[in-house]
Scaffold this active site. Structure first.
Site, PDB file in Angstrom:
ATOM      1  N   CYS A 264     -38.096  -9.506 -92.154  1.00 20.56           N
ATOM      2  CA  CYS A 264     -37.021 -10.243 -92.824  1.00 20.56           C
ATOM      3  C   CYS A 264     -37.261 -11.766 -92.796  1.00 20.56           C
ATOM      4  CB  CYS A 264     -35.666  -9.860 -92.237  1.00 20.56           C
ATOM      5  SG  CYS A 264     -34.286 -10.173 -93.360  1.00 20.56           S
ATOM      6  N   GLN A 268     -40.512 -14.142 -94.152  1.00 22.48           N
ATOM      7  CA  GLN A 268     -40.469 -15.354 -94.963  1.00 22.48           C
ATOM      8  C   GLN A 268     -41.156 -16.522 -94.256  1.00 22.48           C
ATOM      9  OE1 GLN A 268     -36.256 -15.728 -95.595  1.00 22.48           O
ATOM     10  NE2 GLN A 268     -36.121 -13.821 -96.753  1.00 22.48           N
ATOM     11  N   GLY A 308     -30.949 -12.938 -98.489  1.00 23.26           N
ATOM     12  CA  GLY A 308     -30.542 -13.649 -99.691  1.00 23.26           C
ATOM     13  C   GLY A 308     -31.632 -14.529-100.263  1.00 23.26           C
ATOM     14  N   HIS A 348     -35.926  -3.835 -93.282  1.00 23.92           N
ATOM     15  CA  HIS A 348     -35.706  -3.538 -91.864  1.00 23.92           C
ATOM     16  C   HIS A 348     -36.180  -2.133 -91.507  1.00 23.92           C
ATOM     17  CE1 HIS A 348     -33.271  -7.028 -90.482  1.00 23.92           C
ATOM     18  NE2 HIS A 348     -33.112  -7.166 -91.790  1.00 23.92           N
ATOM     19  N   GLU A 350     -36.488  -0.891 -88.647  1.00 20.94           N
ATOM     20  CA  GLU A 350     -35.713  -0.379 -87.513  1.00 20.94           C
ATOM     21  C   GLU A 350     -34.367   0.185 -87.945  1.00 20.94           C
ATOM     22  OE1 GLU A 350     -33.439  -3.997 -88.250  1.00 20.94           O
ATOM     23  OE2 GLU A 350     -35.558  -3.457 -88.442  1.00 20.94           O
TER      24      GLU A 350
END
Length: 373
Positions: A264, A268, A308, A348, A350
């Site tokens: 996530c 980035q 986002g 994700h 997990e």
């Protein structure tokens, strides 16, 4: 008690409050998951956001102490169509209303969440205000227009731990809870950067044979290398990755020295450290049903997502391969460097909540560390 949600573009929704009372601002977003509201509430990646659930009734199975994903809720407020007042589940310990009161989180129910979500999909996520104290819509609209958005803000510093700690809890088992591996000699030492880390990521690392040491977001690369890790993990977290320059610099210093896996926000930040750029999505990806294509295996995964911002494909240098794409909008969902032992995904694996299709990525990280050793 009456409560009002006002958006910066002038749209107003009136309902009633549950949980805490008061007034709060945040970027209004939506999540399409049907279950997992407790994990969503405690995901630090929602810091600075007012989260709207698309599923109509939330709270029906209550709240329990086991299913939290961080030390506290970090979101700004919680919006639902209907908050269930009488939860029923053998694991339930309190109601959603009581939980939000305990953590001073404002809840809003009784609005047309379908209309709100359709509006956000049309105009994009935007800043809003929820208030139980100010009943003047024009006043609230003005407050929303003056409140800061997510772009350019460092929200990581608001959610990261302040001191390092070791994590020894494995993945939850029905009837047994979380296994404690503190007395077990695990084969791989992993240093995990906490940019807003979810507990289930740590649990998965432990269950895959990792001795996990969590460090604050500002920890230098030199300090991390002194811990002699077999691998470094870059966690999820809230908001815009661009202003987190200290993390980008530390990642650059770690590249080539130790295997790196990011999820996530970590994905980035790794992409920026490798020379890429990010941009803000119109309304983001948040839910447990996002389809992703894994180019390497030529398989489709149904994934849990919460972000986002996204990595711009054209900004990535030639030595960085796009390994996964989102099948809804073709945005980048995963990368791997051809020279460094470094890879990451935007979603994700997990879960918590969500499907477990992508759990193999933890195995891939372990295999990378084994090869490096």
């Amino acid at each position: 008690m009456k409560a009002i949600l006002a958006l910066a573009d002038g749209k107003v929704f009136e309902g009633k409050s549950f949980g805490a009372t008061g007034e709060v601002t945040g970027e209004v977003v939506f999540n399409t998951s049907m279950t997992g509201y407790q994990e969503i509430l405690t995901d630090p990646s929602y810091c600075g956001e007012i989260v709207t659930m698309t599923y109509p009734q939330i709270g029906n199975y209550g709240i329990n102490a086991e299913d939290v994903e961080s030390r506290q809720p970090f979101l700004s407020a919680f919006v639902v169509k209907e908050a269930c007042s009488f939860p029923s589940n053998f694991r339930s310990e309190m109601s959603l209303d009581a939980y939000l009161k305990e953590h001073n989180v404002i809840g809003l129910e009784g609005i047309d969440t379908r209309a709100l979500v359709r509006h956000i999909r049309t105009v994009g996520a935007q800043v809003g205000v929820i208030s139980t104290s100010d009943s003047d819509p024009q006043s609230l609209i003005a407050k929303a227009q003056q409140a800061p958005g997510l772009v350019g803000r460092d929200l990581v510093k608001e959610v990261s731990c302040t001191e390092p700690y070791q994590w020894s809890q494995g993945v939850w088992e029905l009837g047994n809870g979380y296994p404690d591996e503190s007395e077990t000699a695990l084969p791989y030492r992993v240093v995990a950067y906490d940019f807003g880390i979810k507990y289930n990521i740590l649990r998965n690392l432990v269950s895959h044979g990792c001795e996990v040491h969590v460090v604050p977001a500002h920890t230098t690369a030199e300090e991390v290398l002194k811990m002699n890790p077999d691998g470094v993990f870059l966690s999820n977290g809230p908001g815009d990755p661009e202003p987190i320059s200290y993390a980008q610099e530390n990642i650059r210093k770690l590249l080539g020295k130790v295997p790196i896996f990011g999820i996530c926000l970590g994905h980035q930040l790794l992409s920026i450290a490798l020379g890429g750029q990010t941009y803000k999505l119109k309304f983001g990806h948040r839910g447990g049903n996002q389809p992703v294509l894994d180019h390497q295996r030529q398989q489709v995964e149904i994934t849990s997502q919460n972000h986002g911002f996204a990595v711009a494909t054209e900004s990535l240098p030639g030595e960085v391969r796009v390994t996964h794409i989102n099948l809804n909008d073709n945005t980048v969902e995963g990368i791997q460097h051809d020279g460094y032992e470094a890879f990451s995904v935007q979603y994700h694996p997990e879960a918590s909540p969500g499907p477990h299709d992508a759990n193999y990525l933890f195995d891939r990280f372990v295999e990378m560390m084994a090869k490096h050793k």
